[in-house]
Design a protein around this motif. Structure first.
Motif, PDB file in Angstrom:
ATOM      1  N   THR A 177     -12.001 -56.174  46.824  1.00 38.17           N
ATOM      2  CA  THR A 177     -12.917 -55.194  46.242  1.00 38.17           C
ATOM      3  C   THR A 177     -14.313 -55.408  46.803  1.00 38.17           C
ATOM      4  O   THR A 177     -14.791 -56.539  46.866  1.00 38.17           O
ATOM      5  N   GLU A 184     -23.683 -50.478  44.351  1.00 35.99           N
ATOM      6  CA  GLU A 184     -24.478 -49.810  43.337  1.00 35.99           C
ATOM      7  C   GLU A 184     -24.899 -48.443  43.861  1.00 35.99           C
ATOM      8  O   GLU A 184     -25.203 -48.289  45.046  1.00 35.99           O
ATOM      9  N   HIS A 234     -10.960 -45.462  43.888  1.00 30.84           N
ATOM     10  CA  HIS A 234     -11.535 -45.233  42.564  1.00 30.84           C
ATOM     11  C   HIS A 234     -10.581 -45.739  41.490  1.00 30.84           C
ATOM     12  O   HIS A 234      -9.417 -46.060  41.752  1.00 30.84           O
ATOM     13  N   THR A 235     -11.073 -45.811  40.267  1.00 29.54           N
ATOM     14  CA  THR A 235     -10.238 -46.236  39.147  1.00 29.54           C
ATOM     15  C   THR A 235      -9.143 -45.218  38.895  1.00 29.54           C
ATOM     16  O   THR A 235      -9.327 -44.020  39.102  1.00 29.54           O
ATOM     17  N   PHE A 253     -13.867 -41.113  39.578  1.00 26.38           N
ATOM     18  CA  PHE A 253     -15.277 -41.362  39.881  1.00 26.38           C
ATOM     19  C   PHE A 253     -16.216 -41.073  38.719  1.00 26.38           C
ATOM     20  O   PHE A 253     -17.407 -41.355  38.826  1.00 26.38           O
ATOM     21  N   LYS A 263     -16.182 -42.657  35.835  1.00 25.22           N
ATOM     22  CA  LYS A 263     -16.563 -43.987  35.344  1.00 25.22           C
ATOM     23  C   LYS A 263     -17.553 -44.647  36.292  1.00 25.22           C
ATOM     24  O   LYS A 263     -18.534 -45.270  35.853  1.00 25.22           O
ATOM     25  N   GLU A 264     -17.332 -44.520  37.596  1.00 23.23           N
ATOM     26  CA  GLU A 264     -18.216 -45.124  38.577  1.00 23.23           C
ATOM     27  C   GLU A 264     -19.614 -44.517  38.509  1.00 23.23           C
ATOM     28  O   GLU A 264     -20.630 -45.223  38.592  1.00 23.23           O
ATOM     29  N   GLY A 313     -21.911 -47.387  39.918  1.00 24.82           N
ATOM     30  CA  GLY A 313     -21.198 -48.228  40.885  1.00 24.82           C
ATOM     31  C   GLY A 313     -20.428 -49.319  40.176  1.00 24.82           C
ATOM     32  O   GLY A 313     -20.060 -49.189  39.014  1.00 24.82           O
ATOM     33  N   GLY A 314     -20.151 -50.402  40.885  1.00 26.45           N
ATOM     34  CA  GLY A 314     -19.449 -51.525  40.269  1.00 26.45           C
ATOM     35  C   GLY A 314     -18.347 -52.075  41.149  1.00 26.45           C
ATOM     36  O   GLY A 314     -18.427 -52.019  42.377  1.00 26.45           O
ATOM     37  N   ASN A 315     -17.313 -52.590  40.508  1.00 28.14           N
ATOM     38  CA  ASN A 315     -16.218 -53.257  41.223  1.00 28.14           C
ATOM     39  C   ASN A 315     -14.910 -52.484  41.034  1.00 28.14           C
ATOM     40  O   ASN A 315     -13.905 -53.026  40.607  1.00 28.14           O
ATOM     41  N   TYR A 316     -14.928 -51.206  41.385  1.00 29.59           N
ATOM     42  CA  TYR A 316     -13.825 -50.325  41.030  1.00 29.59           C
ATOM     43  C   TYR A 316     -12.849 -50.023  42.163  1.00 29.59           C
ATOM     44  O   TYR A 316     -11.757 -49.548  41.921  1.00 29.59           O
TER      45      TYR A 316
END
Length: 439
Positions: free
Chosen positions: A191, A195, A227-228, A236, A238-239, A244-247
């Motif tokens: 992953t 951000e 994406h999740t 996207f 949630k992102e 951003g993040g660790n998705y």
């Protein structure tokens, strides 16, 4: 590769009691522990900054230290977290509030700079010789120790050590020394953490986002692994809400050697470029920017040693206290599936706190090498839990203590007493499991 393969005779530049390879969660703590125990110690790190995945991959939430209302991992790693808090680089959650199955609520977000600077200071205070921008090229076993070829910016040099700790995450030293390793046919995906800036979430129309996604996915402009994949959610959304993040998942990668690691890094950035291009075409995100991207793709799994003892899923979730247990680990089974962007999360049963045996840190037949961190001996399910940073800190401190004792005693790491290791760890603030006394 053998030392003879270099066909060169270089003098030994330095001699140490303990050399630790890898300046991440396991390696830094191993080196500090060995140094504090009085061993002349070096820490060799390929990057120009300490902290490993916490810093260069931005997985800056090193948990978990607490289980079922009590602390189970302390010692040097926790000491450094507390110092990070004191300097304004982290805020501790309320550990008295149970998290149920939401384990991330007990994670601690640390400022990467503050944390890395504290690692520098702690290594210096422990007398550790920090060798940045260096990597191992070959290891030769000798009577009384090992000779190691180090590749640095000016070429090769040799150093000698009585004991070595492999905290590379990929079992690189064990590989160079010829010890058997195990790897999965399908390692967990990596992953890349990022951000997003330049937009307001309130301006994003979920319906327009969903329509844009369907079109991009049909054209192959975005992949399902980017994406999740939570059921019933808009890709996207949630992102964008989180910034951003660790998705993302970067699947089909290895990362154990330089070639496969290069592929992982490039493919991770390609995934982020797909995300960037797609989102800028979404109404409300026309000025979206990637405000930050981690230096490295976070790698969850490559190779593990075949240890004197191998932890299985059943061992881990049973919470058994091994006769040679040296630390606790606490995290749910957390297998990221290789074929998509889903995760198999199985929380531990209430009250269960797994332990890790010293023998799982020792490659089978090893006299001079210990492993620490995610490359210790276990199956994929167990390692999916003990690979997290707090557990890596705990195994790192155990490996550092065992290496220092073996160096001082002139003994094989297999002959070091687990009881002596536990005693040293407790003197340095660790919480250690104590097996029941035999009648």
């Amino acid at each position: 590769m053998t030392m003879e393969a270099f066909h060169c005779e270089l003098p030994v530049a330095a001699e140490y009691d303990v050399v630790v390879f890898g300046g991440g969660s396991a390696g830094c703590i191993a080196a500090i522990q060995a140094g504090r125990a009085g061993a002349k110690t070096a820490l060799v790190e390929k990057n120009g900054i300490l902290g490993g995945t916490t810093v260069v991959a931005s997985v800056n939430f090193p948990g978990l230290f607490h289980a079922w209302g009590k602390q189970v991992i302390a010692g040097i790693g926790w000491e450094l977290i507390e110092e990070t808090v004191r300097r304004g680089g982290a805020v501790l959650p309320d550990f008295n509030v149970p998290y149920g199955h939401r384990h991330w609520e007990h994670q601690i977000s640390v400022n990467r700079f503050v944390y890395s600077a504290i690692l520098d200071e702690a290594c210096d205070a422990a007398g550790v010789d920090v060798r940045l921008h260096e990597m191992p090229a070959a290891v030769e076993r000798q009577d009384g120790g090992v000779r190691i070829a180090i590749a640095g910016k000016t070429g090769l040099c040799f150093i000698r050590a009585k004991q070595v700790v492999d905290a590379t995450g990929d079992a690189n030293i064990a590989h160079l020394m010829g010890y058997p390793l195990e790897r999965e046919a399908h390692p967990q995906p990596g992953t890349l953490i990022y951000e997003l800036t330049g937009y307001r979430f309130e301006d994003v129309d979920p319906a327009a986002l969903a329509a844009s996604y369907e079109k991009a996915a049909a054209e192959g402009a975005i992949l399902r692994t980017d994406h999740t994949n939570a059921a019933g959610t808009i890709p996207f959304l949630k992102e964008l809400r989180a910034g951003g993040g660790n998705y993302m998942h970067v699947t089909g990668i290895d990362g154990a050697d330089s070639t496969s690691r290069s592929e992982a890094e490039v493919r991770a950035r390609q995934a982020l470029m797909r995300i960037y291009r797609f989102l800028r075409g979404v109404p409300g995100c026309e000025k979206l920017q990637v405000g930050y991207v981690a230096t490295e793709c976070g790698i969850r799994e490559t190779r593990r040693i075949v240890g004197e003892r191998r932890m299985t899923y059943g061992d881990y979730v049973s919470g058994q206290v091994w006769p040679d247990a040296v630390c606790y680990s606490f995290y749910p089974i957390d297998v990221h599936r290789h074929g998509d962007n889903t995760t198999d999360i199985r929380p531990l049963s209430e009250g269960i706190v797994p332990t890790i045996p010293l023998s799982a840190l020792i490659p089978k037949g090893s006299d001079r090498l210990l492993a620490a961190g995610r490359c210790i001996s276990g199956d994929q399910e167990a390692s999916s839990a003990y690979r997290v940073q707090a557990s890596c800190m705990a195994t790192g401190q155990a490996a550092g203590a065992a290496a220092a004792l073996a160096a001082k005693q002139g003994a094989s790491v297999r002959d070091v007493s687990a009881e002596e290791v536990r005693d040293m760890l407790e003197r340095h603030g660790a919480i250690v499991p104590r097996p029941a006394k035999q009648a």
